[in-house]
Design a protein around this motif. Sequence first.
Motif, PDB file in Angstrom:
ATOM      1  N   GLU A 137       0.831  -1.205   0.000  1.00 10.84           N
ATOM      2  CA  GLU A 137       0.000   0.000   0.000  1.00 10.84           C
ATOM      3  C   GLU A 137       0.865   1.255   0.000  1.00 10.84           C
ATOM      4  OE1 GLU A 137      -2.557  -0.349   3.335  1.00 10.84           O
ATOM      5  OE2 GLU A 137      -3.912  -1.804   2.386  1.00 10.84           O
ATOM      6  N   SER A 178       2.419   1.706  -3.461  1.00  6.24           N
ATOM      7  CA  SER A 178       1.438   2.206  -4.428  1.00  6.24           C
ATOM      8  C   SER A 178       1.136   3.680  -4.186  1.00  6.24           C
ATOM      9  CB  SER A 178       0.156   1.372  -4.339  1.00  6.24           C
ATOM     10  OG  SER A 178      -0.423   1.472  -3.048  1.00  6.24           O
ATOM     11  N   LEU A 179       1.095   4.095  -2.890  1.00  8.58           N
ATOM     12  CA  LEU A 179       0.856   5.509  -2.578  1.00  8.58           C
ATOM     13  C   LEU A 179       2.016   6.372  -3.068  1.00  8.58           C
ATOM     14  CD1 LEU A 179      -0.913   7.630  -1.200  1.00  8.58           C
ATOM     15  CD2 LEU A 179       0.288   7.128   0.946  1.00  8.58           C
ATOM     16  N   ASP A 197       1.868   6.661  -6.794  1.00  5.54           N
ATOM     17  CA  ASP A 197       0.823   7.600  -7.208  1.00  5.54           C
ATOM     18  C   ASP A 197       1.287   9.039  -7.017  1.00  5.54           C
ATOM     19  OD1 ASP A 197      -2.019   8.083  -8.002  1.00  5.54           O
ATOM     20  OD2 ASP A 197      -2.063   9.009  -6.016  1.00  5.54           O
ATOM     21  N   THR A 198       1.963   9.308  -5.886  1.00  8.69           N
ATOM     22  CA  THR A 198       2.488  10.661  -5.636  1.00  8.69           C
ATOM     23  C   THR A 198       3.536  11.045  -6.669  1.00  8.69           C
ATOM     24  OG1 THR A 198       2.103  10.326  -3.266  1.00  8.69           O
ATOM     25  CG2 THR A 198       3.555  12.133  -3.908  1.00  8.69           C
ATOM     26  N   ILE A 257       3.832   9.918  -9.727  1.00  9.61           N
ATOM     27  CA  ILE A 257       3.197  10.153 -11.028  1.00  9.61           C
ATOM     28  C   ILE A 257       2.549  11.529 -11.065  1.00  9.61           C
ATOM     29  CG2 ILE A 257       1.313   9.388 -12.517  1.00  9.61           C
ATOM     30  CD1 ILE A 257       1.942   6.533 -11.673  1.00  9.61           C
ATOM     31  N   LYS A 258       1.912  11.916  -9.961  1.00  8.70           N
ATOM     32  CA  LYS A 258       1.273  13.235  -9.930  1.00  8.70           C
ATOM     33  C   LYS A 258       2.306  14.350  -9.997  1.00  8.70           C
ATOM     34  CE  LYS A 258      -2.898  11.860  -7.417  1.00  8.70           C
ATOM     35  NZ  LYS A 258      -3.686  12.005  -6.171  1.00  8.70           N
ATOM     36  N   LYS A 291       3.979  14.589 -13.543  1.00  7.19           N
ATOM     37  CA  LYS A 291       2.996  14.480 -14.617  1.00  7.19           C
ATOM     38  C   LYS A 291       3.439  15.240 -15.856  1.00  7.19           C
ATOM     39  CE  LYS A 291      -1.925  15.210 -15.522  1.00  7.19           C
ATOM     40  NZ  LYS A 291      -3.216  15.684 -14.952  1.00  7.19           N
TER      41      LYS A 291
END
Length: 341
Positions: free
Chosen positions: A190, A193-194, A197-198, A200-201, A204
């Motif tokens: 988890e 994955s967090l 995600d951070t 990728i943001k 971006k």
Amino acid sequence: MKSKKELIIGLVSIVGIAGLVVGFYFLKGQEIWKIRTVYYTHYNNSGGLNTGRPVNLNGLQVGIVTKVSFQPPNINRVLVEFELNDPNIKSITKGSQMVLNSDLLSGPYLDIKWKDTTSFYNSNDTIPSTVSLALEDQINERLLPLEKKTDELISTADSAIKTIEAIFSRNTDNLDQSFEGIKNAINNFERVSLNLDTLIKSQKYRIGEILYNVESITDNLKESNDQISNLISNTAQITDTLAKVDFVGTVDKAKKSLEEANLILYDLQHGDGTLTHLIQDSTMYFQINEMLSEATRLIENIKTHPNRYLQFSIFGGRDKSILDARDEKMLKKFAKDSLSK
């Protein structure tokens, strides 16, 4: 009037009776006005065979069972009457057998075990019979392997259950640790994955630029498709040209040239010619150098004092000596060396 009414009743009765007869034979699968080819066979047990069951040959129906009854006076024998209705099968060859067969879905039926002979049974003859494997035997044949596999599966499951019980009863602490490790692994996943995600943001914009660059590269490749095709075509032509080159012949010619060069070098080293003496005898080399040096001095002297060598007399007077003693000695030596060589 009365006789007419009775006539109508009689005609209706006849038509009704005829319809019943035709319907009866139709339900039995028989044709009334057709010449019937009837045969008989007998069994100890009919196995549930009854009227209307098919008579098959090689899986196709060629006839129908018309009657199943006891064969008097012996009630232990069952007489089966059947007829052929296939136009391609006029009669049954001698040596053939009628097999009482049974299927799990369709039920019992007769099967002709055909024998290729030139003689045939006549109508109303009795054909030898045999019985195929009974339905119960077929079921047992298929269920016995299944039963055996089921017993093996139950035994394996019982062993597995006992093993699991032993594990749970003896290694409870290890299981707790294993579950705790699984829980930690899920938590780590988890967090990863967090973080992903951070990332990728936050990246971006750069990811968009990368995708744009990749798209530009693909567009350039698409625009350069013709050039790439030409390059591949030229490469193919070069490889075809190289394939047509006679490398073997070229190598043979080079080998032959090297052999000839080796022969020339061998002759220079072991021969008796001028070049051999020049290479191996240093005396001749020094003599030639000395001769060339003297010849050079002579030419320079001629250029410097041409009147010493070229004098003319118009009146035919006697020529004077045009060389001094040193030059005359040098010319004699040069001439002598030239003639001796």
